[in-house]
Design an enzyme around this catalytic site. Structure first.
Site, short mmCIF file in Angstrom:
data_model
loop_
_atom_site.label_atom_id
_atom_site.label_comp_id
_atom_site.label_asym_id
_atom_site.label_seq_id
_atom_site.Cartn_x
_atom_site.Cartn_y
_atom_site.Cartn_z
N TYR A 1 6.92 5.11 -15.12
CA TYR A 1 7.26 4.66 -13.78
C TYR A 1 8.66 4.04 -13.77
CZ TYR A 1 2.18 4.99 -12.99
OH TYR A 1 0.87 5.41 -12.90
N SER B 1 -4.83 5.74 -5.83
CA SER B 1 -4.58 6.25 -4.48
C SER B 1 -5.86 6.31 -3.63
CB SER B 1 -3.92 7.63 -4.53
OG SER B 1 -3.09 7.82 -3.39
N LYS C 1 -1.49 4.98 9.65
CA LYS C 1 -0.11 4.83 10.14
C LYS C 1 0.52 6.17 10.53
CE LYS C 1 1.49 3.03 6.30
NZ LYS C 1 2.39 2.46 5.28
N GLN D 1 0.43 -6.23 2.75
CA GLN D 1 -0.31 -4.97 2.63
C GLN D 1 -1.49 -5.11 1.68
OE1 GLN D 1 2.67 -2.14 1.39
NE2 GLN D 1 2.76 -1.23 3.43
N ASN E 1 -6.27 -5.55 2.95
CA ASN E 1 -7.39 -4.64 2.68
C ASN E 1 -8.52 -5.26 1.88
OD1 ASN E 1 -6.12 -2.55 4.06
ND2 ASN E 1 -4.98 -1.92 2.25
N GLY F 1 -1.40 -0.28 -4.58
CA GLY F 1 -0.06 -0.83 -4.64
C GLY F 1 0.29 -1.49 -3.33
N LEU G 1 -6.28 5.11 -0.86
CA LEU G 1 -5.88 5.27 0.54
C LEU G 1 -5.09 6.56 0.74
CD1 LEU G 1 -4.85 1.60 1.42
CD2 LEU G 1 -7.10 2.68 1.50
N ALA G 2 -5.20 7.47 -0.23
CA ALA G 2 -4.54 8.79 -0.13
C ALA G 2 -3.05 8.65 0.16
CB ALA G 2 -5.22 9.66 0.92
#
Length: 339
Positions: free
Chosen positions: A54, A205, A215, A292, A296, A286, A207-208
């Site tokens: 990364y 991922s 959004k 953010q 959640n 992330g 939340l894809a």
């Protein structure tokens, strides 16, 4: 925050882990990255996931600096080896040489003397599995790694790796795989094989890539600050999903009223759905700003009604990807060039 064992190991992880694959050293500035890590700590997150690939190592460096001063025994620090973008014939492999070299470099960047969970970042078809697992065993037996995991391995690969790990007396405890309401390819083969091997899912991922946050709307431009339009890696990340078309976005928009019936946002519903699967130990999320992440977390306290889950399945059925042949699909390291 809730804490559960990772697979059938004794390692306790937070049900939500903080991951910095697309943000640290890439899309956000260092101060914001640090603020996101501290927001995770304040929320009770103890599990942090990164990789040597990364941002070419900067993600590990930033995470290490952000966690400096925290009590090390409270943290579960996870990183990966095997997808290095650096040039060189031994880079990006799961060979003994690269695993040992990469582990030493990751320890320096993270500012620690051990990695809690060291993961094979995709399968390497050019290195014998015995060599890979033996190198991991060296690290475990020397105390530089506590546990071993894999990322995006197929059912057969997990079964073979777990068998070797048992022979070598090392704890192979996790598989890090894509998993979300839209991407379910691990359900039919990878999860059953993992369960038999005592391997838990540490999914990424959920939340894809932001698609399940709501959004992105059909017929509308993506928000200017969204991942889909970020110059450094965001658009590539979104393209992986093949989800930014009106058919998929319309299906996701239809999920909004289903989530509302549960008293949740679409993103919270999507995270709660992932964590509802008993095979999932934790979900890696992330954030590009602290809010953010915390927005959640109510998903942790919500048990989704079976009827609502069935309704969500009906809404998304036309766009769900669940072909087990897609498991583990990722670019493999290139074969070595002949001398």
């Amino acid at each position: 925050m809730q804490y559960v064992p990772l697979g059938r190991s004794g390692l306790m992880v937070s049900r939500v882990a903080f991951g910095n694959s697309m943000t640290h050293g890439n899309q956000i500035d260092d101060d914001t990255a640090r603020a996101c890590v501290h927001a995770a700590l304040d929320a009770g997150i103890t599990t942090f996931d990164t990789a040597d690939a990364y941002a070419d190592g900067r993600a590990e460096e930033l995470l290490g600096r952000a966690l400096a001063g925290q009590r090390r025994s409270d943290l579960v620090l996870c990183t990966k080896v095997g997808r290095s973008p650096r040039p060189g014939p031994n880079e990006g492999r799961l060979s003994r040489k690269h695993i040992h070299d990469s582990a030493e470099a990751s320890l320096r960047r993270l500012g620690t003397d051990h990695i809690d969970l060291y993961q094979a970042h995709r399968w390497d078809p050019h290195t014998p599995l015995e060599e890979t697992m033996s190198a991991f065993a060296d690290l475990v037996h020397s105390g530089k790694a506590r546990y071993i995991g894999v990322s995006e391995w197929t059912a057969d690969q997990i079964t073979a790796g777990a068998a070797l790990a048992r022979e070598l007396h090392i704890p192979l405890i996790s598989n890090q795989a894509q998993y979300s309401l839209l991407w379910r390819v691990i359900e039919r083969e990878v999860i059953p094989a993992s369960d038999r091997a005592g391997v838990g899912q540490m999914v990424w991922s959920p939340l894809a890539g932001g698609v399940l946050t709501g959004k992105y709307r059909p017929g509308a431009e993506a928000p200017g600050d969204s991942r889909a339009v970020r110059a450094q890696g965001g658009a590539r990340s979104m393209n992986r999903w093949r989800h930014l078309d009106d058919t998929v976005l319309s299906a996701v928009a239809a999920l909004d009223p289903v989530a509302a019936k549960a008293g949740l946002t679409t993103a919270q519903f999507a995270l709660a759905w992932v964590l509802r699967n008993p095979a999932v130990s934790c979900a890696v999320t992330g954030a590009s700003r602290p809010g953010q992440l915390t927005a959640n977390l109510p998903a942790l306290d919500t048990g989704l009604d079976d009827d609502l889950v069935a309704e969500a399945d009906r809404v998304l059925a036309p766009v769900v990807v669940d072909d087990p042949a897609m498991a583990g699909r990722a670019p493999a390291p290139a074969a070595p060039s002949p001398a």
